[in-house]
Design a protein around this motif. Structure first.
Motif, PDB file in Angstrom:
ATOM      1  N   ASP A  98       0.270  -0.493   0.163  1.00 27.76           N
ATOM      2  CA  ASP A  98      -0.184   0.231  -0.245  1.00 27.76           C
ATOM      3  C   ASP A  98       0.446   1.016  -0.058  1.00 27.76           C
ATOM      4  OD1 ASP A  98      -2.012  -1.610   0.257  1.00 27.76           O
ATOM      5  OD2 ASP A  98      -2.346  -1.789   2.791  1.00 27.76           O
ATOM      6  N   SER A  99       1.800   1.623   0.434  1.00 29.24           N
ATOM      7  CA  SER A  99       3.129   2.553  -0.127  1.00 29.24           C
ATOM      8  C   SER A  99       4.214   1.936   0.008  1.00 29.24           C
ATOM      9  CB  SER A  99       3.285   2.647   1.555  1.00 29.24           C
ATOM     10  OG  SER A  99       2.929   2.642   2.807  1.00 29.24           O
ATOM     11  N   ILE A 100       5.131   3.329  -0.571  1.00 22.59           N
ATOM     12  CA  ILE A 100       6.235   2.729  -0.213  1.00 22.59           C
ATOM     13  C   ILE A 100       7.082   4.154   0.304  1.00 22.59           C
ATOM     14  CG2 ILE A 100       8.058   3.164  -1.575  1.00 22.59           C
ATOM     15  CD1 ILE A 100       6.463   2.864  -3.825  1.00 22.59           C
ATOM     16  N   THR A 101       8.274   3.311   1.281  1.00 23.37           N
ATOM     17  CA  THR A 101       8.889   3.712   1.926  1.00 23.37           C
ATOM     18  C   THR A 101      10.046   4.681   1.922  1.00 23.37           C
ATOM     19  OG1 THR A 101       8.042   3.538   4.313  1.00 23.37           O
ATOM     20  CG2 THR A 101       9.242   4.401   4.694  1.00 23.37           C
ATOM     21  N   LEU A 102      10.547   6.198   1.755  1.00 19.12           N
ATOM     22  CA  LEU A 102      11.176   6.377   1.228  1.00 19.12           C
ATOM     23  C   LEU A 102      12.145   7.067   2.811  1.00 19.12           C
ATOM     24  CD1 LEU A 102       9.289   7.579  -1.339  1.00 19.12           C
ATOM     25  CD2 LEU A 102      11.297   6.871  -2.128  1.00 19.12           C
ATOM     26  N   ALA A 103      13.848   7.072   2.503  1.00 20.47           N
ATOM     27  CA  ALA A 103      14.539   7.845   3.123  1.00 20.47           C
ATOM     28  C   ALA A 103      15.423   8.652   2.629  1.00 20.47           C
ATOM     29  CB  ALA A 103      15.595   6.128   3.464  1.00 20.47           C
ATOM     30  N   LEU A 104      15.178   9.994   3.078  1.00 20.90           N
ATOM     31  CA  LEU A 104      15.901  11.647   2.436  1.00 20.90           C
ATOM     32  C   LEU A 104      17.334  11.300   3.648  1.00 20.90           C
ATOM     33  CD1 LEU A 104      12.089  12.086   2.441  1.00 20.90           C
ATOM     34  CD2 LEU A 104      13.851  12.949   0.377  1.00 20.90           C
ATOM     35  N   PRO A 105      17.954  12.829   2.875  1.00 24.38           N
ATOM     36  CA  PRO A 105      19.032  13.114   3.452  1.00 24.38           C
ATOM     37  C   PRO A 105      18.192  14.711   4.469  1.00 24.38           C
ATOM     38  CG  PRO A 105      18.855  13.673   0.970  1.00 24.38           C
ATOM     39  CD  PRO A 105      17.626  12.627   1.170  1.00 24.38           C
ATOM     40  N   PRO A 106      19.092  14.331   5.112  1.00 24.06           N
ATOM     41  CA  PRO A 106      18.661  16.095   6.088  1.00 24.06           C
ATOM     42  C   PRO A 106      18.844  16.794   4.945  1.00 24.06           C
ATOM     43  CG  PRO A 106      21.207  14.921   6.565  1.00 24.06           C
ATOM     44  CD  PRO A 106      20.575  14.452   5.060  1.00 24.06           C
ATOM     45  N   ALA A 107      17.275  17.510   5.340  1.00 22.37           N
ATOM     46  CA  ALA A 107      16.522  19.058   4.586  1.00 22.37           C
ATOM     47  C   ALA A 107      17.786  20.012   5.241  1.00 22.37           C
ATOM     48  CB  ALA A 107      15.465  19.685   5.342  1.00 22.37           C
TER      49      ALA A 107
END
Lengths: 343, 343
Positions: free
Chosen positions: A334-343
């Motif tokens: 149902d969903s894809i979780t993404l890992a993001l660099p610091p904003a």
């Protein structure tokens, strides 16, 4: 870094069409991971080599297709792709009539817009999710393929306005599962612009260094003096100029724009050096500072964002987050979780 | 390959002025070889570091000079060279009055014509033989220097119409003896044109790849996708842009010419890609073929030629043979034997 990527759709049988460096490495890696791989290559000797390496080969792309792999990986040279797609397209009516799911199509090509055009021209666009592993060596062919070339590498996975969620999840399952890659989402055009910058134009500039040396009166002496850094820096231009040319010509639109920028910058630098304009020369070398900093070490992802696949704008959001540096962490139905660099 | 280079003039005491990466590596290598090294650097902490590494340091370039080393190696940054030379020049009258030989001067700079201009301006031209080891790392400073950086590397050794045979032999003895290098003879201008091709312009093009990526909308994603070949190919542009800039600006004359050639070639390639002119694109990638072949492996020298130092044209002949790929085999008091690639 988010570890333990999970992807929810089982991939047990994978087809591979084209057993060169990348196709061969895909097949070897999947065989090593215990998947059921069915593969082909137009060259009989290559099929025999692959068979000896434990890859089950068949005689044609159509034979691979009708075995209904969960995912079929297209890995022929770009020029050979339309013929392969026509061969697959011809089998579709029979497979549809027999019932059951058709294979999801993906590929491993270094340009993405032309591949989508070819896939859509063959009537197979709705089952296609493009992919591109950022890996390679100076060598080519099945003999150079390895089961340790792809694990750990970054894959661009393309999302278009018509991408089907289940097909995307299936390709993700393959890439981040048995192929042990990291996935980043991207649109075709952005992908092609990005690889022009980090792959195609670097190949051209390495070739240009060789061309300049060939043409120069001091060229022979220059090669005699060339230290390791010159040899290292030009390595990508040394083998198989036809493959490099095909890559560059296949992405001509993006490459031409970047080359014109380079021409403008280098001409301005030559002007500044000629005029002894130290400030302009300094600015030239400082312009690269942000990228220098970024290359020293990418910051570890520090936040996660889940994109629900029932959000009508899920495709746009995946592409937006991809452009911001997100890598795929966990994918659920149902969903894809993404890992993001610091904003 | 001719092995067992012999050089006839003993070098027992060597001076080193400037203890950065190359000067420090010269000093360490000579100390390890058992020579009497006397060195200096304007930075007290650097002198202390060198002392701790077994290098005998003194407080100034003048102090090094008056110890009458057989060869004095100039290794300061190019910008600092005139001041060093003025300091040495001021000691000459006293040394001459005291009698005995003056040190032979050499250097390790990456451009040769500007160094000769500076040495001649200081009245020291007649004792100068230029040298340039084709070695380096991304690092700089004495802390990065090593006694295994220089052994095995190729040195350009410059010959001018006024080069004295004994001074040339003295520098050769040092380079091919305790420094364990391979020597190639070259004129200043040819050297500077050659290093523009194999060192300075490669640094610029690597910087250009970073600049293009910084400026591009797809730049952030591109860096995320960048594979090892991009990181390897841009490594020389990543550290110390000021040092790269100084190198490039110090050889502006040669660099500008090569950059204009590159601009012309790249613009023509962009035109050909835009026009879909496959023949022109193919020609671009094939132009590099001779250099590709040469880089795969240099042929082993297959013939030797001795140049007698009482031949009035010995300097011209050394430079001619150097341009044809000759490396120094054996140097005697009366002649220098060069090893040449197959005709």
């Amino acid at each position: 870094m988010v570890t333990g990527v999970e992807a929810p759709l089982t991939v047990t049988r994978v087809g591979v069409v084209g057993l060169g460096l990348i196709g061969g490495s895909v097949a070897r890696t999947l065989v090593a991971a215990g998947l059921d791989v069915v593969a082909t290559d137009p060259d009989g000797a290559t099929r025999a080599q692959a068979w000896d390496a434990g890859v089950r080969t068949v005689g044609s792309a159509a034979e691979v297709f009708v075995e209904r792999p969960d995912v079929l990986v297209l890995a022929p040279p770009l020029a050979a792709l339309p013929a392969v797609l026509a061969e697959l397209g011809a089998e579709v009516p029979r497979l549809v009539a027999d019932g059951g799911p058709l294979p999801v199509l993906t590929d491993v090509g270094s340009v993405k817009a032309p591949v989508r055009v070819a896939v859509e021209a063959a009537g197979l666009g709705e089952r296609y999710v493009g992919a591109h592993p950022m890996a390679g060596t100076e060598e080519s062919g099945f003999a150079a393929s390895r089961d340790d070339l792809l694990p750990g590498c970054t894959w661009a996975v393309t999302v278009s306005p018509t991408t089907a969620a289940d097909d995307l999840l299936r390709v993700l399952s393959l890439v981040t599962g048995p192929l042990r890659g990291t996935a980043r989402f991207v649109e075709d055009a952005t992908h092609d612009a990005a690889v022009a910058l980090v792959s195609h134009v670097p190949h051209v500039l390495a070739t240009e260094l060789l061309n300049l040396t060939t043409a120069a009166p001091a060229g022979a002496l220059a090669l005699g003096l060339a230290a390791g850094s010159f040899r290292d820096g030009t390595r990508v231009a040394r083998t198989d100029p036809r493959r490099t040319q095909a890559m560059v010509a296949g992405n001509a639109g993006a490459v031409v724009g970047v080359l014109r920028d380079a021409v403008r910058h280098l001409d301005a630098l030559a002007d500044a050096l000629e005029a002894g304009d130290d400030a302009a020369v300094t600015a030239y070398f400082d312009d690269a500072d942000p990228v220098r900093a970024a290359l020293v070490g990418e910051p570890a992802p520090s936040r996660a964002e889940a994109v629900r696949l029932d959000d009508p704008a899920w495709r746009e959001r995946l592409v937006e987050l991809g452009a911001a540096g997100a890598v795929v962490g966990r994918a659920g139905r149902d969903s894809i979780t993404l890992a993001l660099p610091p904003a």
